[in-house]
Design a protein around this motif. Structure first.
Motif, mmCIF file in Angstrom:
data_model
loop_
_atom_site.group_PDB
_atom_site.id
_atom_site.type_symbol
_atom_site.label_atom_id
_atom_site.label_comp_id
_atom_site.label_asym_id
_atom_site.label_seq_id
_atom_site.Cartn_x
_atom_site.Cartn_y
_atom_site.Cartn_z
ATOM 1 N N ALA A 11 -29.828 -39.165 15.858
ATOM 2 C CA ALA A 11 -30.205 -38.852 17.243
ATOM 3 C C ALA A 11 -29.548 -39.881 18.160
ATOM 4 O O ALA A 11 -30.012 -41.013 18.291
ATOM 5 C CB ALA A 11 -31.719 -38.860 17.412
ATOM 6 N N LYS A 35 -29.415 -40.433 21.210
ATOM 7 C CA LYS A 35 -30.119 -41.054 22.329
ATOM 8 C C LYS A 35 -30.806 -42.356 21.923
ATOM 9 O O LYS A 35 -31.046 -43.213 22.759
ATOM 10 C CB LYS A 35 -31.117 -40.086 22.963
ATOM 11 N N ASP A 89 -27.064 -35.717 16.613
ATOM 12 C CA ASP A 89 -27.925 -34.864 17.424
ATOM 13 C C ASP A 89 -27.763 -35.344 18.855
ATOM 14 O O ASP A 89 -28.062 -36.510 19.153
ATOM 15 C CB ASP A 89 -29.376 -34.993 16.961
ATOM 16 N N SER A 116 -29.184 -30.471 21.162
ATOM 17 C CA SER A 116 -30.597 -30.228 21.465
ATOM 18 C C SER A 116 -30.830 -30.406 22.960
ATOM 19 O O SER A 116 -29.935 -30.827 23.687
ATOM 20 C CB SER A 116 -31.480 -31.232 20.706
ATOM 21 N N ARG A 172 -35.723 -23.656 18.728
ATOM 22 C CA ARG A 172 -36.718 -24.732 18.621
ATOM 23 C C ARG A 172 -38.092 -24.188 18.983
ATOM 24 O O ARG A 172 -38.279 -23.613 20.051
ATOM 25 C CB ARG A 172 -36.366 -25.892 19.553
ATOM 26 N N HIS A 194 -39.390 -30.537 16.433
ATOM 27 C CA HIS A 194 -39.414 -32.006 16.587
ATOM 28 C C HIS A 194 -40.649 -32.318 17.413
ATOM 29 O O HIS A 194 -40.714 -31.980 18.589
ATOM 30 C CB HIS A 194 -38.136 -32.501 17.288
ATOM 31 N N SER A 205 -42.001 -38.870 18.589
ATOM 32 C CA SER A 205 -41.325 -40.046 18.075
ATOM 33 C C SER A 205 -42.346 -41.129 17.732
ATOM 34 O O SER A 205 -43.469 -41.105 18.227
ATOM 35 C CB SER A 205 -40.351 -40.547 19.148
ATOM 36 N N GLN A 206 -41.897 -42.076 16.899
ATOM 37 C CA GLN A 206 -42.754 -43.183 16.464
ATOM 38 C C GLN A 206 -44.052 -42.645 15.826
ATOM 39 O O GLN A 206 -45.164 -43.053 16.147
ATOM 40 C CB GLN A 206 -43.030 -44.141 17.640
ATOM 41 N N GLY A 226 -36.628 -35.413 14.044
ATOM 42 C CA GLY A 226 -36.734 -36.829 13.684
ATOM 43 C C GLY A 226 -38.183 -37.247 13.789
ATOM 44 O O GLY A 226 -39.070 -36.473 13.456
ATOM 45 N N GLY A 227 -38.398 -38.473 14.244
ATOM 46 C CA GLY A 227 -39.761 -38.867 14.581
ATOM 47 C C GLY A 227 -40.412 -39.920 13.717
ATOM 48 O O GLY A 227 -41.449 -40.477 14.099
ATOM 49 N N LEU A 228 -39.838 -40.195 12.544
ATOM 50 C CA LEU A 228 -40.479 -41.164 11.658
ATOM 51 C C LEU A 228 -40.571 -42.531 12.353
ATOM 52 O O LEU A 228 -39.601 -43.008 12.925
ATOM 53 C CB LEU A 228 -39.669 -41.264 10.366
ATOM 54 N N GLU A 260 -32.862 -35.164 12.139
ATOM 55 C CA GLU A 260 -32.332 -35.854 13.332
ATOM 56 C C GLU A 260 -33.003 -37.211 13.502
ATOM 57 O O GLU A 260 -33.666 -37.462 14.512
ATOM 58 C CB GLU A 260 -32.610 -35.000 14.580
ATOM 59 N N PRO A 261 -32.865 -38.111 12.534
ATOM 60 C CA PRO A 261 -33.539 -39.397 12.662
ATOM 61 C C PRO A 261 -32.844 -40.276 13.704
ATOM 62 O O PRO A 261 -31.621 -40.280 13.801
ATOM 63 C CB PRO A 261 -33.385 -40.001 11.266
ATOM 64 N N GLY A 262 -33.620 -41.002 14.467
ATOM 65 C CA GLY A 262 -33.065 -41.949 15.427
ATOM 66 C C GLY A 262 -33.628 -43.335 15.184
ATOM 67 O O GLY A 262 -32.990 -44.217 14.595
ATOM 68 N N ARG A 263 -34.878 -43.501 15.581
ATOM 69 C CA ARG A 263 -35.530 -44.818 15.523
ATOM 70 C C ARG A 263 -35.529 -45.422 14.120
ATOM 71 O O ARG A 263 -35.293 -46.614 13.942
ATOM 72 C CB ARG A 263 -36.982 -44.649 15.992
ATOM 73 N N TYR A 307 -33.739 -47.150 21.449
ATOM 74 C CA TYR A 307 -34.348 -47.020 22.777
ATOM 75 C C TYR A 307 -34.440 -48.380 23.464
ATOM 76 O O TYR A 307 -35.399 -48.666 24.181
ATOM 77 C CB TYR A 307 -35.720 -46.316 22.675
HETATM 78 C C1 LIG Z 1 -35.531 -38.052 20.349
HETATM 79 C C2 LIG Z 1 -35.239 -36.951 19.404
HETATM 80 C C3 LIG Z 1 -34.998 -37.220 18.047
HETATM 81 C C4 LIG Z 1 -35.084 -38.602 17.453
HETATM 82 O O1 LIG Z 1 -36.383 -39.082 17.410
HETATM 83 P P1 LIG Z 1 -36.708 -40.434 16.604
HETATM 84 O O2 LIG Z 1 -38.152 -40.617 16.814
HETATM 85 O O3 LIG Z 1 -35.902 -41.508 17.232
HETATM 86 O O4 LIG Z 1 -36.362 -40.216 15.173
HETATM 87 C C5 LIG Z 1 -34.668 -36.155 17.232
HETATM 88 N N1 LIG Z 1 -34.592 -34.889 17.702
HETATM 89 C C6 LIG Z 1 -34.822 -34.602 19.000
HETATM 90 C C7 LIG Z 1 -34.711 -33.194 19.449
HETATM 91 C C8 LIG Z 1 -35.160 -35.617 19.888
HETATM 92 O O5 LIG Z 1 -35.405 -35.320 21.165
#
Ligand SMILES: *Cc1c(COP(=O)(O)O)cnc(C)c1O
Length: 419
Positions: free
Chosen positions: A59, A61, A80, A103, A150, A200, A203-204, A239-241, A275-278, A372
């Protein structure tokens, strides 16, 4: 696990003392660890082995820095993205177009065209309106993009309200009970290759329960759609983990997450997308800052640091906790408030916190700032835009300049009629 550790009494980023980096690059500054990024990318991939065919997209962002994206592209991650700007960054970093997922609830027509022109792998669309618009644009351009719809599963992700995305009242996705009709309608459009569902919920996330609940609903939806004779070959689980920020905060491990995913999706027979980010970038970065002064007060003293809410916005935005650790701890502690110089009470990183004892001139870090962090920075109060440095073993480099207030001022104009 990360690579910001004490060696001989000095915090290091991999092989380099943070004192040295502060000397070279100044403060405040973000420091990223390449080894930590690679490790997290590998651990997450490994954790999803039991889940079968998977596609991983970072992700963007969470940390859009080009050097960071380069590392993750080398690790085989797609991207993503949620804007044309992020899409261009991913391409510039060497992510293959077909590994890019677009997305976001507000893609403009221009952004859709740009995505089609560059040949991205999938659009995740979030409304009937968006689906119709994309179908028309794709038809005009003679293309048939791959699409996931979605859905909003209406589950409570039990995270901060500003980063919760899967409740019915949130702006994201289409209500899951409206999905079958819309999916059928869009599947009938010759210019769309409807192939999947995306979800999705926020997050966190510190518990797997809401994720499992959401994935269960998605599994039911996949059955329903197939029962209608529709094709579902891909499911994007988002994502979201979460990651540990505060002491005692124990998020689910990637392995537990992977095991849950494998169990819930066992019979789906799809390519799973993530879509992992954090979880990839969070612990791979710190913000290095210097104490300007310690101001005595009626209660605990205020430790005034040279980093502020414009550099690291999460505490002001989400009441977020970031551990504050001295770069050369002397073994003593103190109770203090930690604040930046910006003229807002919200410019507060911690209140009444027990921290390493620090004095004017000392260096310290805010941990877990790799996601972030810099990307949310601004130049509020006419402060510089915070720079970013990447460490890789004994290598280090400035990967984003400090943009000073004069440069920002140079982009401003006073119209003739005011002169
Ligand atoms: C922000 C976002 C993510 C990433 O979320 P994390 O909590 O950072 O893993 C993945 N997919 C979508 C659509 C998002 O908006």
């Amino acid at each position: 696990m990360d690579h910001f550790q004490l060696k001989n009494g000095v915090l290091h980023a991999e092989d380099i003392p943070l004192t040295e980096l502060a000397e070279i690059y100044g403060t405040p500054v973000y420091i990223y660890s390449a080894a930590t990024l690679r490790r997290h990318a590998q651990v997450f991939r490994e954790a999803l082995k039991p889940a079968g065919r998977v596609h991983l997209a970072f992700a963007v962002k969470a940390n859009p820095n080009l050097a960071v994206l380069n590392i993750l592209a080398d690790e085989g991650y797609g991207a993503d993205v949620v804007s044309a700007g992020e899409l261009n960054r991913a391409l510039q970093a060497g992510v293959a177009p077909e590994d890019i997922v677009f997305s976001g609830v507000g893609k403009t027509a221009d952004e859709m065209r740009h995505g089609l022109q560059t040949g991205i792998g999938q659009f995740n669309i979030e409304s009937a309106e968006e689906g119709h618009e994309l179908a028309a644009i794709a038809a005009e351009m003679g293309q048939t993009p791959a699409i996931a719809l979605r859905v909003n599963p209406d589950v409570d992700a039990a995270t901060h309200a500003k980063i919760s995305t899967g409740k019915a009242e949130n702006k994201f996705g289409v209500a899951i009970d409206q999905a079958p009709a819309l999916y059928a309608e869009l599947s009938a459009k010759p210019s769309l290759n409807m192939r999947g569902i995306a979800v999705h919920i926020g997050s966190q996330l510190l518990s797997l329960d809401p994720l499992e609940q959401a994935f269960g609903k998605v599994g039911d939806l996949v059955q329903t759609l197939r029962g209608q004779g529709l094709t579902v070959s891909h499911v994007d689980l988002g994502g979201g983990l979460g990651v540990p920020y505060a002491p005692g905060e124990v998020p689910p491990s990637p392995a537990d997450y992977g095991a849950m995913v494998a169990r819930v999706t066992r019979d789906w027979d799809v390519t799973l997308m993530f879509e992992p980010g954090r979880v990839i970038a969070g612990n791979a970065g710190v913000m290095l800052t210097r104490v300007i002064r310690v101001k005595q007060a009626l209660g605990n003293p205020f430790v005034v640091v040279d980093g502020a809410m414009n550099d690291l916005a999460r505490p002001a935005l989400y009441d977020a906790w970031h551990d504050f650790v001295a770069v050369q701890p002397n073994g003593e502690t103190m109770a203090a408030h930690i604040v930046g110089p910006v003229c807002e009470t919200g410019d507060t990183f911690a209140r009444d916190r027990e921290i390493d004892a620090v004095a004017a001139g000392d260096l310290a870090i805010f941990r877990t700032a790799g996601a972030y962090g810099a990307t949310l920075a601004s130049t509020y109060n006419s402060r510089a835009l915070v720079p970013e440095v990447l460490v890789d073993g004994s290598n280090h480099a400035l990967v984003a300049d400090r943009i000073d207030p004069a440069t920002i001022m140079a982009a401003e104009r006073v119209p003739e009629w005011l002169k």
